[in-house]
Design an enzyme around this catalytic site. Structure first.
Site: not given
Ligand code: SF4
Length: 491
Positions: A26, A52, A127-128, A268
């Site tokens: 996310c 995302g 996010n997580g 990445y």
């Protein structure tokens, strides 16, 4: 029956043509103090879509009411009309890009979550991943909570709703103390916007400024750049910031832990034009390529990236060796959702929809191919074969991360461990399976050197590197995995 060969989540599907990469789950974004908050948030989310693309949502506050728009699909397809933006008035907003792993697909699982609670309106995005989500959810259901989604984020929302703490920041902190895992949070009540990072700082969150009393929070600095916001600083691990009319207010409501930022963000996940914790991602990736060349040189005629993610590391590798940098593979950027009846013949052609060999560069040449990682190995095998079919005389794979031997539980979409090629096979076996003439990965210390450390501190690693080492810094209650204790855990 028609099968969809291109889904947004290759690991949660039977997608034969999945890109065989790990995927960030996310991105989050928030604005306080600007009347065009919705449009700015849509732009911010647009630049965070590498984190995302399954869905996006924006919730705004105009001082009286909250307004929301959520939709499946890309930001540009759903927030491109003035009608949508006009229905989102307000001087404050929070937004979210979703890539599903925790929870099912569908608009109910698109964040931010929003409801009128005892203290007023409240909205939240995350996010997580919470690593005790299963247990917490069951406890809340037993207490009578009704869940609308399958998202672990809703657990946090319910905990805030149930908290008896006196103030909203105290409620949010109390709720966060009950969940475990990685979280970078943006939230909003009737007067304030909040940003919080978990005490390990696994996922990124940055603070920016647009003008006097106009502030921005974002997963990455590239989302500040798109709206010309000035980067102020990273939100620190364990920090809560409150943005309101009187400025930015900071507190540290959680027990201190040793920092464990996700090192794979550098390899990445993050956009190469972002700056993470003071390090330019593009430069780090070039350093990884240079380290890789020092550790694993090989005689060859040229260096080529597997585009796009292998490009900076391949530039670094080529610079270190003095070999020419060439694009031996051309990527098609226009692969989207396509519905094709899958026959074996079409299935085997699949990889060429995304990548094609550049025969002019590779024919008759010994090629060093640089990629960021090998996950299941399916794409690597097809790409090596593609190079050989195009006339490359040798193909040497060089990987800009150590072997991915373990799954991530902190907000990154990973296949189950037994589907990870490096979990089941040693490097020689992997090399034979993908058909390369040689295969080498950067060492874990080489990776740490590339991000500016002397080496990995094995007692207290400076980053989370669990997918390479199996040393999880935060326990995963739902899976029974305990955290490896570190020596400097402060009380
Ligand atoms: Fe990042 Fe890997 Fe740690 Fe997940 S396990 S947070 S991908 S380093």
């Amino acid at each position: 029956m028609t099968n969809n060969l291109f889904t947004t989540n290759p690991f949660n599907s039977d997608d034969e043509f999945g890109d065989d990469k790990l995927h960030e789950e996310c991105g989050v974004f928030a604005v306080f103090g600007r009347n065009e908050a919705a449009a700015l948030t849509a732009l911010g989310l647009h630049s965070l879509q590498h984190r995302g693309t399954e869905g996006a949502g924006v919730i705004t506050n105009d001082g009286l009411n909250f307004h929301q728009h959520k939709a499946m699909g890309k930001v540009g397809d759903n927030f491109n009309s003035p009608d949508v933006i006009e229905k989102l008035p307000g001087y404050a907003a929070i937004g979210h890009n979703r890539y599903s792993t925790a929870g099912k697909k569908g608009v109910l699982n698109i964040q931010p979550f929003c409801a009128e609670l005892s203290f007023g309106n409240f909205a939240l995005a995350h996010n997580g991943n919470f690593t005790n989500a299963k247990k917490m959810r069951q406890e809340l259901v037993n207490r009578g909570c009704i869940f609308q989604s399958t998202m672990d984020t809703e657990i946090l929302f319910q905990l805030v709703a149930q908290s008896r703490a006196a103030t909203v920041p105290e409620k949010l902190a109390e709720a966060l103390k009950q969940v475990e895992g990685a979280s970078s949070i943006v939230a909003m009540d009737d007067k304030n916007v909040y940003g919080v990072r978990d005490p390990y700082g696994v996922r990124p969150l940055v603070l920016g400024k647009l003008g006097e009393s106009e502030y921005v929070l974002a997963s990455e600095t590239c989302a500040l750049d798109i709206i010309s916001a000035e980067f102020i600083r990273d939100i620190e691990p364990g920090e809560m910031v409150i943005l309101n009319e009187t400025g930015v207010h900071s507190s540290y409501p959680f027990p201190k832990q040793s920092q464990r930022f996700c090192i794979f963000e550098h390899v990445y996940f993050a956009r190469p034009d972002s700056v993470l914790d003071g390090r330019h991602v593009y430069e780090v990736r070039k350093s990884i390529g240079r380290e890789l060349a020092k550790e694993s040189p090989v005689e060859a005629d040229l260096v080529s990236p597997v585009p796009d993610s292998g490009v900076p590391a391949a530039i670094g590798y080529a610079a270190q060796t003095g070999l020419p940098f060439e694009f031996g593979i051309i990527r098609n950027h226009y692969v989207g959702r396509t519905f094709i009846e899958p026959t074996d013949h079409i299935r085997n052609l699949g990889v060429k929809l995304k990548h094609n060999a550049n025969t002019a560069s590779v024919k008759g040449k010994r090629v060093i191919l640089v990629d960021d990682s090998i996950v299941r190995g399916t794409t690597s095998k097809k790409i090596v074969q593609m190079m050989k079919d195009a006339g490359a005389t040798e193909v040497h794979m060089r990987i800009a991360s150590p072997p991915t031997t373990n799954s991530c539980f902190y907000g990154v979409d990973t296949p189950e461990q037994d589907k990870l090629m490096a979990h089941k096979h040693n490097i020689q076996e992997m090399c034979e399976m993908i058909g390369a003439d040689s295969l080498a990965f950067i060492s874990i210390d080489g990776l740490y050197r590339s991000v500016g450390e002397q080496a990995r501190n094995n007692n207290t690693p400076q980053f989370c590197d669990a997918c390479f080492t199996g040393e999880y810094p935060i326990r995963i209650q739902d899976s029974g995995i305990e955290a490896k204790a570190t020596t400097d855990k402060a009380a």
